[in-house]
Scaffold this motif. Sequence first.
Motif, short mmCIF file in Angstrom:
data_model
loop_
_atom_site.label_atom_id
_atom_site.label_comp_id
_atom_site.label_asym_id
_atom_site.label_seq_id
_atom_site.Cartn_x
_atom_site.Cartn_y
_atom_site.Cartn_z
N ILE A 119 69.57 47.75 11.32
CA ILE A 119 68.02 48.50 11.59
C ILE A 119 69.25 49.68 12.09
CG2 ILE A 119 68.70 47.16 13.78
CD1 ILE A 119 65.60 47.64 14.67
N ARG A 120 68.70 50.56 12.55
CA ARG A 120 69.40 52.23 13.63
C ARG A 120 69.44 51.82 14.45
NH1 ARG A 120 71.79 56.11 10.18
NH2 ARG A 120 69.97 56.48 8.25
N ARG A 121 70.53 52.19 14.75
CA ARG A 121 70.77 52.42 16.68
C ARG A 121 69.89 52.56 17.59
NH1 ARG A 121 77.12 54.03 16.00
NH2 ARG A 121 77.32 52.59 14.54
N GLU A 122 69.55 53.37 16.97
CA GLU A 122 68.47 53.83 18.31
C GLU A 122 66.43 53.97 18.18
OE1 GLU A 122 68.35 57.36 14.58
OE2 GLU A 122 69.31 55.51 15.87
N ASP A 123 66.32 53.41 17.58
CA ASP A 123 65.35 52.33 16.33
C ASP A 123 65.65 51.05 17.25
OD1 ASP A 123 63.98 54.23 14.98
OD2 ASP A 123 64.57 53.41 13.40
N LEU A 124 66.19 50.05 17.13
CA LEU A 124 66.74 49.00 17.70
C LEU A 124 66.22 49.10 19.73
CD1 LEU A 124 67.38 45.80 17.93
CD2 LEU A 124 70.30 46.63 18.32
N LEU A 125 67.06 50.23 19.66
CA LEU A 125 67.23 50.24 21.20
C LEU A 125 65.45 50.89 21.49
CD1 LEU A 125 69.90 52.33 22.23
CD2 LEU A 125 69.67 50.02 23.05
N ARG A 126 64.86 50.94 20.56
CA ARG A 126 63.16 50.51 21.21
C ARG A 126 62.26 50.09 21.34
NH1 ARG A 126 63.74 57.09 19.50
NH2 ARG A 126 62.83 56.04 16.88
N LEU A 127 63.31 49.09 20.26
CA LEU A 127 62.01 47.82 19.52
C LEU A 127 61.39 48.47 18.68
CD1 LEU A 127 61.67 45.89 23.08
CD2 LEU A 127 63.81 45.25 21.76
N ASP A 128 62.02 49.19 18.10
CA ASP A 128 61.25 49.91 17.04
C ASP A 128 62.15 49.48 15.26
OD1 ASP A 128 59.66 51.12 15.30
OD2 ASP A 128 60.39 53.04 15.18
N PHE A 129 61.02 48.28 15.04
CA PHE A 129 61.36 47.42 13.52
C PHE A 129 60.67 47.92 12.80
CE2 PHE A 129 61.99 45.35 17.39
CZ PHE A 129 64.18 44.46 17.16
N SER A 130 59.63 49.16 12.55
CA SER A 130 58.91 49.53 11.63
C SER A 130 60.07 50.08 10.46
CB SER A 130 58.15 50.96 11.59
OG SER A 130 58.72 51.76 12.23
N LYS A 131 61.47 50.32 10.47
CA LYS A 131 61.98 51.28 9.62
C LYS A 131 63.34 50.75 9.35
CE LYS A 131 60.51 55.63 11.65
NZ LYS A 131 60.89 56.11 11.95
N VAL A 132 63.91 48.94 9.43
CA VAL A 132 64.71 48.46 9.09
C VAL A 132 64.87 48.15 7.09
CG1 VAL A 132 65.16 45.73 8.92
CG2 VAL A 132 64.11 46.70 10.55
N SER A 133 66.16 48.35 7.35
CA SER A 133 66.55 48.36 5.31
C SER A 133 67.06 46.63 5.68
CB SER A 133 68.42 49.06 5.37
OG SER A 133 68.23 49.07 4.76
N TYR A 134 66.63 46.91 4.32
CA TYR A 134 66.96 44.86 3.93
C TYR A 134 67.43 45.00 2.44
CZ TYR A 134 65.34 41.32 0.75
OH TYR A 134 65.64 40.19 0.17
N SER A 135 69.00 44.04 2.28
CA SER A 135 69.69 44.40 0.25
C SER A 135 70.02 42.91 0.60
CB SER A 135 70.16 45.15 1.05
OG SER A 135 71.56 44.58 1.90
N TRP A 136 69.98 41.80 -0.67
CA TRP A 136 71.09 41.58 -0.53
C TRP A 136 71.54 41.46 -1.66
CZ3 TRP A 136 70.26 37.80 -4.56
CH2 TRP A 136 69.37 37.95 -5.21
N ASP A 137 72.60 40.86 -2.36
CA ASP A 137 73.06 40.51 -3.20
C ASP A 137 74.07 39.41 -4.02
OD1 ASP A 137 75.83 40.54 -1.50
OD2 ASP A 137 76.30 42.57 -2.15
N CYS A 138 74.52 39.08 -4.78
CA CYS A 138 75.47 38.24 -5.38
C CYS A 138 76.49 38.00 -6.31
CB CYS A 138 74.51 37.01 -5.68
SG CYS A 138 73.41 37.03 -7.30
#
Length: 247
Positions: A227-246
């Motif tokens: 999550i972007r730092r500024e979004d985290l501080l605003r408690l805005d979880f609408s633009k989270v980035s997700y990934s996974w790898d193996c």
Amino acid sequence: MNFLDANNQWTPEFLEHIQKSAKSSIKLTLTKEPATLTDSKVGGKPWLPPQMPYPQDEDGNDYLFLAQINWTQMPQLDGYPASGLTSFFVKEDDTFGLMDQSFQVLHFDEVKDTQEIDPFQPEDPDVYSPVLGGPYKVTGKLESQYVPHRDPHAVNYQLPTDENQVAYSKYWDLADASGSRIGGYPYFTQEYGNQDGWEMLLQLDMEGDNYDYYVSWGDSGVGNFFIRREDLLRLDFSKVSYSWDCL
């Protein structure tokens, strides 16, 4: 720089140097202890506000519930919530929603804790999920991380190279970023991307005990939410980035 002394212990010079890279992180531990509906946990049944429908993907199918973090149960980490609850969902398909970025992160400011137990259920063979059964209760411990060898920021620090095998090996152990955690340096099994401006909201690694796997992302994989730092501080979880790898 001398990395090790005559007893193969880190020199004060190197410890002072590498301390500049330190980041705080919450290391997460998963257990089979009983968990309530509002506890921090991986798998099981998510807590949702009354009357809120279960989150669904674009095809109208229920998302897989991965985890929820009850922030009042976590050590305080600078910039992260001190209260409320954040839940993580991904699509049930061959890539757990990775290819079409089908996932959802929900945050609830107000949560009324309950003592209602979320009963443990074994893995359902008909459900393809990185979480195998559950719930697994989650606890957190604050720790300090040093920059991993493979992290892009490692170029800013003088680290042991493989020319000094003893120091090189010891540093891999010292700066191990694997494991499930919140904040700090992430871990990837493949390529490390540049995460400048992003904070690690949740890293869910392979987990288990001597008898069972709790979490398994493909072949020894790991999942990450940023999550972007500024979004985290605003408690805005609408633009989270997700990934996974193996592997």
